[in-house]
Write a protein that holds these residues in place. Structure first.
Motif: not given
Length: 359
Positions: A96-103
């Protein structure tokens, strides 16, 4: 990083810091008017909300698949919770750290529990002699936190009971601190709390067992609590389900539930730091942070204190910025003033995550 945004109306940058406008440029906050044309967003702005106790990648049966974890994180985002402290999960959610759309997630690694003294498939289940070693390992795997299970039902006693002897706790918490991590513990009942404070615990989750004896200890030693009142609301149902087999445990849960609001109010009045968390991801759905803030108000916290528990204060506690110059633009805009009625938190007008309007 999305458009240049002009957030105008009332910017609630802190409990005593209210401004008229800010801009989002290059995904970051600025209070200096840019030359570029901006898209206007009107309303009452708060820092992105914080759910300080949830479990991304976990459901009632253990670890979940990638798609389910993604849906959990998106549900939190849609509720305006843009910073999550994951209080224990068997799943690896680093993707998830690679996803700019997730908290953003601050992880505590995997729960550490006593053998056969926690929910199946959730925790490392070990004996006291191994506690320090496991704590050290999870401190290195997490993001500055470790999660212990401080008490759970002892089936021989038929009631909640502490999981760890005092010397094992002291050694383990010292090991975490040596690794630069803070330690928190799941605790429903009364009997584990004094030993945890003496061992140097940093936080206690739920903390329904606080009494007139332990409240001053928490206040003196600066131990924070995350009450998870929306989860404690399930105690009567749990008690009913266990009444036939474990009547002492069931009666204990009912007593803890009956005084839950008084317990939190007494903690706050004594100066204990209180933060908002939902315990989502086990049996509860994600996206309930607004309901938890409302519960804190019902318990007797002043409105601004309840808001701070999910915004300014929580971000400072977790070492993440709010609506400060140059900070990542994580904010939520509401139609009306949340200080007048916290129920408005359940209806975000706009959600801005790292500079992009996502809701």
């Amino acid at each position: 990083m999305g458009d240049v945004l002009h957030i105008r109306g009332r910017i609630l940058a802190g409990p005593d810091d209210v401004r008229d406008e800010l801009w989002v440029v290059g995904g970051r906050i600025t209070y200096l008017r840019p030359a570029a044309e901006a898209v206007a967003v009107d309303g009452w702005a708060l820092p992105g909300l914080v759910d300080a106790h949830c479990h991304v990648g976990l459901d009632a049966h253990g670890a979940v698949d990638h798609d389910t974890a993604e849906k959990q994180a998106l549900a939190d985002r849609e509720a305006g919770a843009l910073l999550l402290r994951d209080a224990g999960s068997p799943s690896d959610t680093r993707w998830t750290d690679e996803r700019d759309d997730l908290p953003r997630i601050i992880r505590a690694g995997r729960h550490i529990a006593r053998t056969r003294r926690y929910i199946r498939n959730y925790a490392h289940e070990i004996e006291p002699g191994d506690l320090a070693a496991y704590v050290r390992r999870e401190a290195r795997r997490g993001d500055g936190w470790v999660k212990l299970v401080g008490d759970w039902i002892d089936r021989d006693k038929g009631d909640l009971a502490p999981c760890w002897p005092a010397d094992a706790l002291a050694e383990a918490i010292a090991a975490a601190h040596e690794e630069g991590a803070r330690v928190t513990a799941h605790c429903f009942a009364e009997d584990s709390l004094a030993d945890l404070v003496a061992a140097g615990i940093d936080c206690v989750e739920h903390a329904t067992g606080l009494t007139d004896d332990t409240v001053p200890l928490f206040a003196e030693h600066g131990v924070a609590i995350v009450p998870t009142l929306v989860n404690i609301a399930t105690f009567p149902r749990l008690a009913d389900s266990g009444q036939a087999k474990f009547p002492r445990w069931s009666d204990h849960l009912r007593r803890l539930h009956a005084r839950r609001h008084e317990t939190v109010r007494n903690a706050y009045d004594a100066g204990i730091a209180v933060y908002a968390g939902t315990d989502a991801g086990g049996s509860l759905p994600h996206g309930m942070i607004a309901a938890e803030v409302e519960e804190l108000v019902t318990a007797g916290l002043p409105v601004e204190a309840a808001l701070s528990a999910a915004t300014w204060g929580a971000r400072e506690w977790l070492g993440r910025p709010g609506l400060t110059e140059g900070a990542p633009a994580d904010l939520v805009v509401y139609e009306t003033d949340p200080r007048a009625d916290v129920r408005v938190l359940a209806a975000p007008r706009r959600i801005v995550l790292r500079g992009t309007v996502v809701g």
